[in-house]
Design a protein around this motif. Structure first.
Motif, PDB file in Angstrom:
ATOM      1  N   LYS A  39     -14.084  -5.790  14.836  1.00  0.00           N
ATOM      2  CA  LYS A  39     -13.148  -5.798  13.705  1.00  0.00           C
ATOM      3  C   LYS A  39     -12.743  -4.384  13.300  1.00  0.00           C
ATOM      4  CE  LYS A  39     -16.841  -6.332  10.311  1.00  0.00           C
ATOM      5  NZ  LYS A  39     -17.470  -7.276   9.396  1.00  0.00           N
ATOM      6  N   TYR A  40     -13.601  -3.398  13.547  1.00  0.00           N
ATOM      7  CA  TYR A  40     -13.287  -2.021  13.182  1.00  0.00           C
ATOM      8  C   TYR A  40     -12.321  -1.382  14.187  1.00  0.00           C
ATOM      9  CZ  TYR A  40     -17.258  -2.920  10.212  1.00  0.00           C
ATOM     10  OH  TYR A  40     -18.110  -3.484   9.291  1.00  0.00           O
ATOM     11  N   VAL A  41     -12.281  -1.913  15.391  1.00  0.00           N
ATOM     12  CA  VAL A  41     -11.298  -1.458  16.373  1.00  0.00           C
ATOM     13  C   VAL A  41      -9.951  -2.104  16.071  1.00  0.00           C
ATOM     14  CG1 VAL A  41     -10.655  -1.491  18.820  1.00  0.00           C
ATOM     15  CG2 VAL A  41     -13.030  -1.070  18.171  1.00  0.00           C
ATOM     16  N   HIS A  42      -9.990  -3.378  15.695  1.00  0.00           N
ATOM     17  CA  HIS A  42      -8.763  -4.135  15.451  1.00  0.00           C
ATOM     18  C   HIS A  42      -8.064  -3.687  14.163  1.00  0.00           C
ATOM     19  CE1 HIS A  42      -6.213  -7.719  14.796  1.00  0.00           C
ATOM     20  NE2 HIS A  42      -6.208  -7.754  16.119  1.00  0.00           N
ATOM     21  N   GLU A  43      -8.803  -3.471  13.106  1.00  0.00           N
ATOM     22  CA  GLU A  43      -8.241  -3.102  11.802  1.00  0.00           C
ATOM     23  C   GLU A  43      -8.473  -1.619  11.531  1.00  0.00           C
ATOM     24  OE1 GLU A  43      -6.415  -5.236  10.089  1.00  0.00           O
ATOM     25  OE2 GLU A  43      -6.858  -6.753  11.596  1.00  0.00           O
ATOM     26  N   PRO A  44      -7.614  -0.969  10.748  1.00  0.00           N
ATOM     27  CA  PRO A  44      -7.781   0.463  10.480  1.00  0.00           C
ATOM     28  C   PRO A  44      -8.972   0.742   9.564  1.00  0.00           C
ATOM     29  CG  PRO A  44      -5.993  -0.422   9.170  1.00  0.00           C
ATOM     30  CD  PRO A  44      -6.449  -1.530  10.081  1.00  0.00           C
ATOM     31  N   THR A  45      -9.581   1.906   9.750  1.00  0.00           N
ATOM     32  CA  THR A  45     -10.707   2.309   8.906  1.00  0.00           C
ATOM     33  C   THR A  45     -10.470   3.725   8.387  1.00  0.00           C
ATOM     34  OG1 THR A  45     -11.965   3.250  10.756  1.00  0.00           O
ATOM     35  CG2 THR A  45     -12.342   0.919  10.266  1.00  0.00           C
ATOM     36  N   GLY A  46     -11.253   4.118   7.403  1.00  0.00           N
ATOM     37  CA  GLY A  46     -11.223   5.488   6.881  1.00  0.00           C
ATOM     38  C   GLY A  46      -9.871   5.887   6.330  1.00  0.00           C
ATOM     39  N   LEU A  47      -9.384   7.051   6.747  1.00  0.00           N
ATOM     40  CA  LEU A  47      -8.097   7.564   6.277  1.00  0.00           C
ATOM     41  C   LEU A  47      -6.947   6.623   6.623  1.00  0.00           C
ATOM     42  CD1 LEU A  47      -8.455  11.328   7.282  1.00  0.00           C
ATOM     43  CD2 LEU A  47      -8.604  10.356   4.983  1.00  0.00           C
ATOM     44  N   PHE A  48      -7.091   5.859   7.686  1.00  0.00           N
ATOM     45  CA  PHE A  48      -6.045   4.955   8.154  1.00  0.00           C
ATOM     46  C   PHE A  48      -6.105   3.588   7.473  1.00  0.00           C
ATOM     47  CE2 PHE A  48      -7.319   7.858  11.498  1.00  0.00           C
ATOM     48  CZ  PHE A  48      -6.113   8.455  11.825  1.00  0.00           C
ATOM     49  N   GLY A  49      -7.233   3.281   6.836  1.00  0.00           N
ATOM     50  CA  GLY A  49      -7.456   1.970   6.233  1.00  0.00           C
ATOM     51  C   GLY A  49      -6.950   1.871   4.809  1.00  0.00           C
ATOM     52  N   PRO A  50      -7.256   0.769   4.160  1.00  0.00           N
ATOM     53  CA  PRO A  50      -6.764   0.541   2.801  1.00  0.00           C
ATOM     54  C   PRO A  50      -7.296   1.548   1.781  1.00  0.00           C
ATOM     55  CG  PRO A  50      -8.153  -1.282   3.540  1.00  0.00           C
ATOM     56  CD  PRO A  50      -8.012  -0.344   4.681  1.00  0.00           C
ATOM     57  N   GLY A  51      -8.509   2.064   1.980  1.00  0.00           N
ATOM     58  CA  GLY A  51      -9.077   3.024   1.031  1.00  0.00           C
ATOM     59  C   GLY A  51      -8.577   4.442   1.217  1.00  0.00           C
ATOM     60  N   HIS A  52      -8.028   4.764   2.388  1.00  0.00           N
ATOM     61  CA  HIS A  52      -7.496   6.088   2.709  1.00  0.00           C
ATOM     62  C   HIS A  52      -8.506   7.197   2.421  1.00  0.00           C
ATOM     63  CE1 HIS A  52      -3.613   4.345   3.475  1.00  0.00           C
ATOM     64  NE2 HIS A  52      -3.636   3.774   2.292  1.00  0.00           N
ATOM     65  N   ALA A  53      -9.765   6.975   2.824  1.00  0.00           N
ATOM     66  CA  ALA A  53     -10.794   7.981   2.568  1.00  0.00           C
ATOM     67  C   ALA A  53     -11.758   8.078   3.745  1.00  0.00           C
ATOM     68  CB  ALA A  53     -11.564   7.631   1.304  1.00  0.00           C
ATOM     69  N   LYS A  54     -12.250   9.291   3.967  1.00  0.00           N
ATOM     70  CA  LYS A  54     -13.288   9.482   4.974  1.00  0.00           C
ATOM     71  C   LYS A  54     -14.564   8.804   4.494  1.00  0.00           C
ATOM     72  CE  LYS A  54     -11.608  13.971   6.510  1.00  0.00           C
ATOM     73  NZ  LYS A  54     -11.967  15.380   6.729  1.00  0.00           N
TER      74      LYS A  54
END
Length: 163
Positions: free
Chosen positions: A83-98
């Motif tokens: 799921k972490y490959v499929h959906e964005p994480t970190g700066l690219f995800g909904p929280g936009h944070a490292k």
């Protein structure tokens, strides 16, 4: 994301009234065929770099017999990270944070840089962009899925003696 399939509902209902078992069998076949096509495309056409092949093996599908519903999904018992490959994480995800990464079983994290080992107790990971390969596989197979359901609907009509 929903996938809409266009079928002639009136003809399908006629077939279901005349030959319900044959119609149900054909629709289940159509679902299995469509899910298998999406699964194959998702396994072969993605952006991520496969190291062990676990994520490709984790792409599977099931057909709910009573609901007449086909589901293509990432089996997390095979690849927990899918799921972490499929959906964005970190700066690219909904929280936009490292987010921090710390060692679980050792004293430090270690990797090589310029041929030398470097050690850190904690690093801030920037995250990774999405690779929505399941959604893309559905889009690439949209015409094929319509053709599968059209063909299977025609087979159901023939089994019911309506074609």
């Amino acid at each position: 994301m929903d996938v809409k399939v266009q079928i002639d509902a009136a003809k399908l209902l006629q077939a279901a009234e005349k030959a319900p078992a044959a119609t149900l069998k054909e629709m289940r076949r159509a679902l299995r065929e469509a899910c298998a096509a999406v699964q194959l495309t998702a396994r072969t056409e993605h952006k991520f770099r496969a190291h062990t092949g676990a994520l490709e093996r984790a792409l599977t599908y099931r057909v709910e017999q009573m609901k007449l519903e086909g589901i293509v999904f990432i089996d997390e018992s095979v690849a927990k990270y899918g799921k972490y490959v499929h959906e964005p994480t970190g700066l690219f995800g909904p929280g936009h944070a490292k987010y921090p990464i710390t060692p679980k079983h050792k004293k430090a994290l270690r990797w090589t840089k310029n041929g030398e080992f470097v050690y850190f107790k904690r690093v801030m990971h920037p995250g990774s962009p999405e690779d929505r390969f399941l959604y893309k596989a559905v889009e690439r197979n949209r015409a094929r899925i319509d053709e599968i359901f059209e063909r299977r609907t025609q087979a159901a009509l023939e089994a019911a003696g309506l074609a």
